[in-house]
Design an enzyme around this catalytic site. Structure first.
Site, short mmCIF file in Angstrom:
data_model
loop_
_atom_site.label_atom_id
_atom_site.label_comp_id
_atom_site.label_asym_id
_atom_site.label_seq_id
_atom_site.Cartn_x
_atom_site.Cartn_y
_atom_site.Cartn_z
N HIS A 180 -16.81 21.29 -34.10
CA HIS A 180 -17.90 21.57 -35.05
C HIS A 180 -17.92 22.96 -35.68
O HIS A 180 -18.94 23.39 -36.18
CB HIS A 180 -19.27 21.32 -34.39
CG HIS A 180 -19.41 19.96 -33.79
ND1 HIS A 180 -20.46 19.60 -32.98
CD2 HIS A 180 -18.63 18.86 -33.87
CE1 HIS A 180 -20.32 18.35 -32.58
NE2 HIS A 180 -19.21 17.87 -33.12
N TYR A 238 -17.42 25.95 -34.05
CA TYR A 238 -17.74 27.08 -33.16
C TYR A 238 -16.44 27.76 -32.70
O TYR A 238 -15.36 27.41 -33.18
CB TYR A 238 -18.60 26.60 -31.99
CG TYR A 238 -19.98 26.16 -32.46
CD1 TYR A 238 -20.92 27.10 -32.87
CD2 TYR A 238 -20.32 24.81 -32.53
CE1 TYR A 238 -22.18 26.71 -33.32
CE2 TYR A 238 -21.57 24.41 -32.98
CZ TYR A 238 -22.50 25.36 -33.38
OH TYR A 238 -23.73 24.98 -33.83
N HIS A 244 -16.61 22.92 -25.30
CA HIS A 244 -17.01 22.67 -26.70
C HIS A 244 -15.95 23.28 -27.63
O HIS A 244 -15.97 24.46 -27.91
CB HIS A 244 -18.38 23.30 -26.96
CG HIS A 244 -19.02 22.85 -28.25
ND1 HIS A 244 -18.33 22.23 -29.27
CD2 HIS A 244 -20.32 22.93 -28.67
CE1 HIS A 244 -19.18 21.97 -30.26
NE2 HIS A 244 -20.39 22.37 -29.92
C1 LIG Z 1 -30.50 18.12 -32.30
C2 LIG Z 1 -29.02 18.05 -32.12
C3 LIG Z 1 -28.37 19.04 -31.41
C4 LIG Z 1 -26.97 18.99 -31.21
N1 LIG Z 1 -26.37 19.94 -30.45
C5 LIG Z 1 -25.06 19.81 -30.14
C6 LIG Z 1 -24.44 20.69 -29.19
O1 LIG Z 1 -25.07 21.57 -28.58
N2 LIG Z 1 -23.12 20.52 -28.95
C7 LIG Z 1 -22.38 19.55 -29.58
O2 LIG Z 1 -21.17 19.43 -29.33
N3 LIG Z 1 -22.95 18.69 -30.46
C8 LIG Z 1 -24.26 18.78 -30.72
N4 LIG Z 1 -24.86 17.86 -31.55
C9 LIG Z 1 -24.07 16.71 -32.04
C10 LIG Z 1 -24.24 15.52 -31.09
O3 LIG Z 1 -23.65 15.76 -29.84
C11 LIG Z 1 -23.63 14.23 -31.67
O4 LIG Z 1 -22.24 14.40 -31.82
C12 LIG Z 1 -24.23 13.85 -33.01
O5 LIG Z 1 -25.65 13.91 -32.96
C13 LIG Z 1 -23.81 12.44 -33.42
O6 LIG Z 1 -24.23 11.51 -32.46
P1 LIG Z 1 -25.54 10.59 -32.72
O7 LIG Z 1 -25.33 10.00 -34.07
O8 LIG Z 1 -25.50 9.56 -31.61
O9 LIG Z 1 -26.73 11.47 -32.68
C14 LIG Z 1 -26.23 17.91 -31.77
C15 LIG Z 1 -26.90 16.92 -32.48
C16 LIG Z 1 -28.28 16.97 -32.65
C17 LIG Z 1 -28.97 15.86 -33.38
#
Ligand SMILES: Cc1cc2nc3c(=O)[nH]c(=O)nc-3n(C[C@H](O)[C@H](O)[C@H](O)COP(=O)(O)O)c2cc1C
Length: 370
Positions: A174, A176, A171
């Protein structure tokens, strides 16, 4: 909805990984692992998505063995006998259902606040102690701290391989820890880990090399990175394709096999003068396998919710454009987050043309989704 879903359902191979199709479940934090151990509910949650036919599951962020890696309650650890035994059950269940799975290895850096599990006295650790540009809120990492975290990522990857995972995702996105090093806003060090991008990416490169050393040449390493930060949606690590190329090449040389370019909307062009999205540019510049992501299968309502700033216009997230981009070979793999969170059978329904049966995602329901 397009009738020709061809590219989504083609197999894909990289190193030892053989995927049945091009759709991955995006990593999503759940906070459902009491004691930081993935339990049987977690096993069932991932198994359901594997049964729903996604080619690859990327787990929720799971923290490496460093005292400051964790930033949130009930997040599963990726160290210690109990947590690894829990993850092994997840791996076995996903494999039984015909799926493949990577853990997303995570250190939250400055996002951690004192009071958090496991040792509440431990503060956040960050390259310059900053979670946002200019404001020191936690410990400035020493070189010894940096080496401890590099080792923790490498150990986690070795454990992932040992318990049967099919690869690892690091990771680096974002805002981190790894991204706090990449981003000049939060990296104001004046040693070899700060300053130029070549210096700011040294930490990530050391992590990738240390992982490669432990897992051998064939085990796939994916790196997730993003221009955007939770702290600033408009931030950019790379302003031009030239800067992006200079950023990617040393990471590829260090051992990254797949780049996961995290964007909030897959259809948005990354740089002026081309329709390519970020993943498209990564593939064009590196030639490596690339994963895209962002609002696949979502209806307008929730694109405007999570991951959107209110002033941004909402556009169509139709799957036709995804297929077109994949047909053009813009990127190889697509990650789907919220749509799969809401409906484990999302991909089956898309494949069978039953889009009307897909349960629409509601932000309010996040806590109820298993
Ligand atoms: C509830 C939630 C938790 C997430 N947790 C993480 C995470 O732990 N690590 C990460 O890289 N992105 C995390 N994301 C981002 C998602 O991996 C993804 O990039 C983002 O939701 C956009 O994709 P989508 O539009 O298909 O949901 C999270 C997103 C959501 C909605």
């Amino acid at each position: 909805m397009s009738m020709n879903l061809g590219p989504l359902f083609e197999p894909f191979e990289v190193k030892s990984l053989k995927l049945a199709n091009r759709v991955a479940m995006a990593p999503m934090t759940r906070n459902f692992s009491p004691g930081n151990v993935p339990n049987d509910d977690v096993v069932a949650y991932y198994k359901r998505r594997a049964e729903g036919g996604v080619g690859l599951i990327i787990t929720e962020g799971t923290t490496v063995n460093h005292p400051a890696a964790n930033g949130y309650e009930n997040v599963p650890f990726f160290h210690g006998e109990k947590a690894l035994a829990g993850w092994k059950k997840v791996v076995d269940a996903v494999h039984e259902a015909g799926g493949k799975i990577f853990p997303q290895l995570w250190h939250v850096g400055a996002v951690r606040k004192e009071g958090m599990e496991p040792d509440p006295s431990v503060p956040g650790y960050a390259p310059s102690g900053m979670n946002r540009p200019g404001k020191v809120v936690c410990k400035v990492m020493t070189k010894e701290d940096i080496q401890d975290v590099v080792r923790a990522f490498a150990d986690a990857a070795a454990d992932a391989k040992a318990i049967g995972f099919d690869g690892v995702e690091v990771h680096g996105a974002h805002g981190y820890l790894i991204d706090q090093f990449f981003w000049e806003g939060t990296n104001q060090r004046d040693d070899e880990y700060g300053g130029s991008m070549a210096n700011r990416q040294r930490f990530a490169i050391e992590i990738i090399k240390a992982i490669r050393e432990k897992v051998g040449p064939d085990f796939p390493i994916m790196l997730r990175f993003s221009q955007w930060k939770m702290q600033d949606y408009d931030a950019k690590l790379c302003q031009t394709p030239e800067e992006l190329e200079a950023f990617l090449k040393p990471l590829a040389d260090a051992g990254v096999d797949i780049f996961h370019a995290s964007t909030r909307r897959f259809w948005e062009p990354e740089f002026e003068g081309s329709n390519l999205n970020l993943a498209g540019w990564v593939k064009k510049l590196t030639g490596l396998p690339t994963m895209s992501v962002g609002s696949v299968g979502l209806t307008e309502d929730f694109i405007a919710g999570t991951f959107a700033s209110k002033k941004e216009a909402v556009e169509d997230a139709g799957i036709d454009e995804l297929i077109e981009r994949m047909n053009n070979d813009e990127f190889d793999l697509i990650a789907v987050g919220r749509a799969l969170l809401q409906d484990p059978e999302w991909l089956v329904k898309v494949k069978e043309g039953r889009a009307d049966d897909v349960e629409p995602f509601r932000k309010a329901s996040l806590g109820e989704l298993y």
